[in-house]
Design a protein around this motif. Structure first.
Motif, PDB file in Angstrom:
ATOM      1  N   ALA A 198       0.874  -1.189   0.000  1.00 53.94           N
ATOM      2  CA  ALA A 198       0.000   0.000   0.000  1.00 53.94           C
ATOM      3  C   ALA A 198       0.902   1.228   0.000  1.00 53.94           C
ATOM      4  CB  ALA A 198      -0.880  -0.009   1.241  1.00 53.94           C
ATOM      5  N   VAL A 199       0.649   2.153  -0.913  1.00 58.61           N
ATOM      6  CA  VAL A 199       1.477   3.372  -1.013  1.00 58.61           C
ATOM      7  C   VAL A 199       0.561   4.599  -1.097  1.00 58.61           C
ATOM      8  CG1 VAL A 199       3.537   2.347  -2.082  1.00 58.61           C
ATOM      9  CG2 VAL A 199       1.621   3.017  -3.539  1.00 58.61           C
ATOM     10  N   PRO A 200       1.035   5.757  -0.601  1.00 58.35           N
ATOM     11  CA  PRO A 200       0.197   6.960  -0.695  1.00 58.35           C
ATOM     12  C   PRO A 200      -0.022   7.402  -2.140  1.00 58.35           C
ATOM     13  CG  PRO A 200       2.296   7.421   0.429  1.00 58.35           C
ATOM     14  CD  PRO A 200       2.267   5.947   0.152  1.00 58.35           C
ATOM     15  N   GLU A 221      -5.380   2.758  -7.822  1.00 56.33           N
ATOM     16  CA  GLU A 221      -4.502   2.682  -9.007  1.00 56.33           C
ATOM     17  C   GLU A 221      -3.315   1.792  -8.655  1.00 56.33           C
ATOM     18  OE1 GLU A 221      -3.677   2.877 -12.517  1.00 56.33           O
ATOM     19  OE2 GLU A 221      -5.070   4.534 -12.126  1.00 56.33           O
ATOM     20  N   ASN A 222      -2.834   0.984  -9.613  1.00 56.10           N
ATOM     21  CA  ASN A 222      -1.705   0.128  -9.259  1.00 56.10           C
ATOM     22  C   ASN A 222      -0.622   0.136 -10.318  1.00 56.10           C
ATOM     23  OD1 ASN A 222      -2.234  -1.827 -11.281  1.00 56.10           O
ATOM     24  ND2 ASN A 222      -3.721  -2.834  -9.962  1.00 56.10           N
ATOM     25  N   ASP A 271     -13.866  -5.163  -7.418  1.00 57.61           N
ATOM     26  CA  ASP A 271     -12.486  -5.528  -7.784  1.00 57.61           C
ATOM     27  C   ASP A 271     -12.584  -6.531  -8.940  1.00 57.61           C
ATOM     28  OD1 ASP A 271      -9.902  -6.441  -8.021  1.00 57.61           O
ATOM     29  OD2 ASP A 271      -9.690  -7.075  -5.922  1.00 57.61           O
ATOM     30  N   THR A 272     -12.147  -6.113 -10.121  1.00 58.84           N
ATOM     31  CA  THR A 272     -12.332  -6.983 -11.298  1.00 58.84           C
ATOM     32  C   THR A 272     -11.158  -7.952 -11.507  1.00 58.84           C
ATOM     33  OG1 THR A 272     -11.370  -5.320 -12.745  1.00 58.84           O
ATOM     34  CG2 THR A 272     -13.761  -5.284 -12.501  1.00 58.84           C
ATOM     35  N   VAL A 291      -0.187  -0.372  -4.706  1.00 57.86           N
ATOM     36  CA  VAL A 291      -1.571   0.109  -4.860  1.00 57.86           C
ATOM     37  C   VAL A 291      -1.713   1.417  -4.095  1.00 57.86           C
ATOM     38  CG1 VAL A 291      -4.024  -0.437  -4.564  1.00 57.86           C
ATOM     39  CG2 VAL A 291      -2.387  -2.282  -4.932  1.00 57.86           C
ATOM     40  N   ASP A 292      -2.168   2.468  -4.795  1.00 61.92           N
ATOM     41  CA  ASP A 292      -2.300   3.755  -4.098  1.00 61.92           C
ATOM     42  C   ASP A 292      -3.701   3.916  -3.499  1.00 61.92           C
ATOM     43  OD1 ASP A 292      -4.080   4.707  -6.001  1.00 61.92           O
ATOM     44  OD2 ASP A 292      -2.649   6.070  -6.958  1.00 61.92           O
ATOM     45  N   ALA A 293      -3.925   5.044  -2.860  1.00 60.01           N
ATOM     46  CA  ALA A 293      -5.175   5.262  -2.117  1.00 60.01           C
ATOM     47  C   ALA A 293      -6.393   5.217  -3.034  1.00 60.01           C
ATOM     48  CB  ALA A 293      -5.099   6.598  -1.394  1.00 60.01           C
TER      49      ALA A 293
END
Ligand code: ADP
Length: 288
Positions: free
Chosen positions: A16-18, A100-101, A231-232, A95-97
């Protein structure tokens, strides 16, 4: 009947990233989770959960014992998963807040499969068995040719898309799964419409718009089950696995695609990948 799935096994490490880091930036992660992933794994788990018989042909490294144990626990035959010196395939996912990945894939053992091991697995196949392939291992074309020579059906899920990889197996295929984007890419690469590829059954999945089956009787459309997707990830893998398991259990192609559509719809209502692929009982109970 058994599906022999020559497929990838990955360790997905999700940070997990900002925000997605920019070039040159060093960024601290606020969370880290580890999952079992890979298109091959997802399809094997989907086939098993759908009540089918599946033997996974693949490889992990010395770090991959737990991944094989998870596959076994899901009901997958693990007798032809080798342990190699190469590390297990890895996906590093940030994966951001906003969800988006960005993903870095390291194929590791998935692309170091040994020719003799794959051929030995195929030699064990019985009449009516089917080879399933995706584009995350080596030896796809070699395995497809050998399977065809042995009289097995050969099915390909053309992801991640690579035109040369599809062309290499195309003459061996009975069945081809493509999503909408892959179908467009293949039409561009070959100059041929899906109906003219010489493959008996082509299934084009269309996300929330369902799927098209291009078979001996022409094109048949199947609507999706309406849901609120969260979540696809893994919808296509679940759909493919459910279709093949249903065919293995003797269902007709339309009945198999209808069931697979329900499984795909239920899958997009869940966060996660292989761990949350629904069971046949859950799909049957799912009202949509
Ligand atoms: P992929 O994951 O390979 O891109 P798709 O997104 O086309 O594959 O999804 C595969 C199948 O899952 C679809 O044909 C459909 O049956 C089902 N599905 C996917 N997204 C949705 C959705 N938003 N609503 C309902 N069903 C869906």
């Amino acid at each position: 009947m058994t599906v022999l799935n020559l497929g990838s096994i990955n360790i997905d490490i999700v940070f997990a990233v900002p925000h997605i880091p920019a070039p040159g930036e060093t960024l601290s992660s606020t969370g880290r989770e580890v999952f079992l992933g890979g298109k091959g794994t997802n399809m094997s788990v989907a086939i098993a959960r759908a009540g089918g018989t599946v033997r996974h042909i693949g490889a992990v490294g010395p770090d991959g014992g737990w991944t094989v144990e998870r596959l076994r626990a899901a009901g997958v035959d693990i007798g032809f998963i080798a342990e190699l010196e190469e590390v297990t395939g890895q996906a590093l996912i940030a994966v951001d807040a906003d969800g988006e990945n960005t993903i870095i894939l390291y194929p590791g053992a998935n692309r170091a499969l040994r020719h003799d091991a794959v051929m030995a697995a195929l030699a064990e196949a019985g009449p009516g068995d089917r080879l399933l392939l995706q584009n995350e291992t080596n030896l796809q074309a070699e395995a497809a040719r050998e399977a065809k020579a042995l009289g097995l059906a050969v099915t390909y899920a053309a992801a991640p898309f690579d035109a040369d990889a599809v062309k290499a197996v195309l003459p061996t295929l009975d069945m081809l799964f493509l999503n909408r984007v892959e179908a467009e890419q293949l039409t561009q690469a070959t100059g041929q419409a899906p109906a003219d590829l010489g493959v008996r059954d082509v299934v084009i999945t269309l996300g929330a718009d369902g799927c098209d089956w291009i078979g001996p009787g022409g094109v048949q459309h199947f609507d999706a089950v309406p849901v609120e997707p969260v979540d696809t990830t893994g919808a296509g893998d679940t759909f493919t696995g459910y279709t093949l398991a249903a065919l293995e259990r003797g269902l007709s192609m339309p009945a198999a695609l209808e069931l697979a559509g329900r499984a795909g719809a239920l899958m997009v209502t869940r966060h996660g990948t292989s761990d949350v692929i629904p069971t046949l009982d859950e799909v049957r109970a799912f009202a949509g």
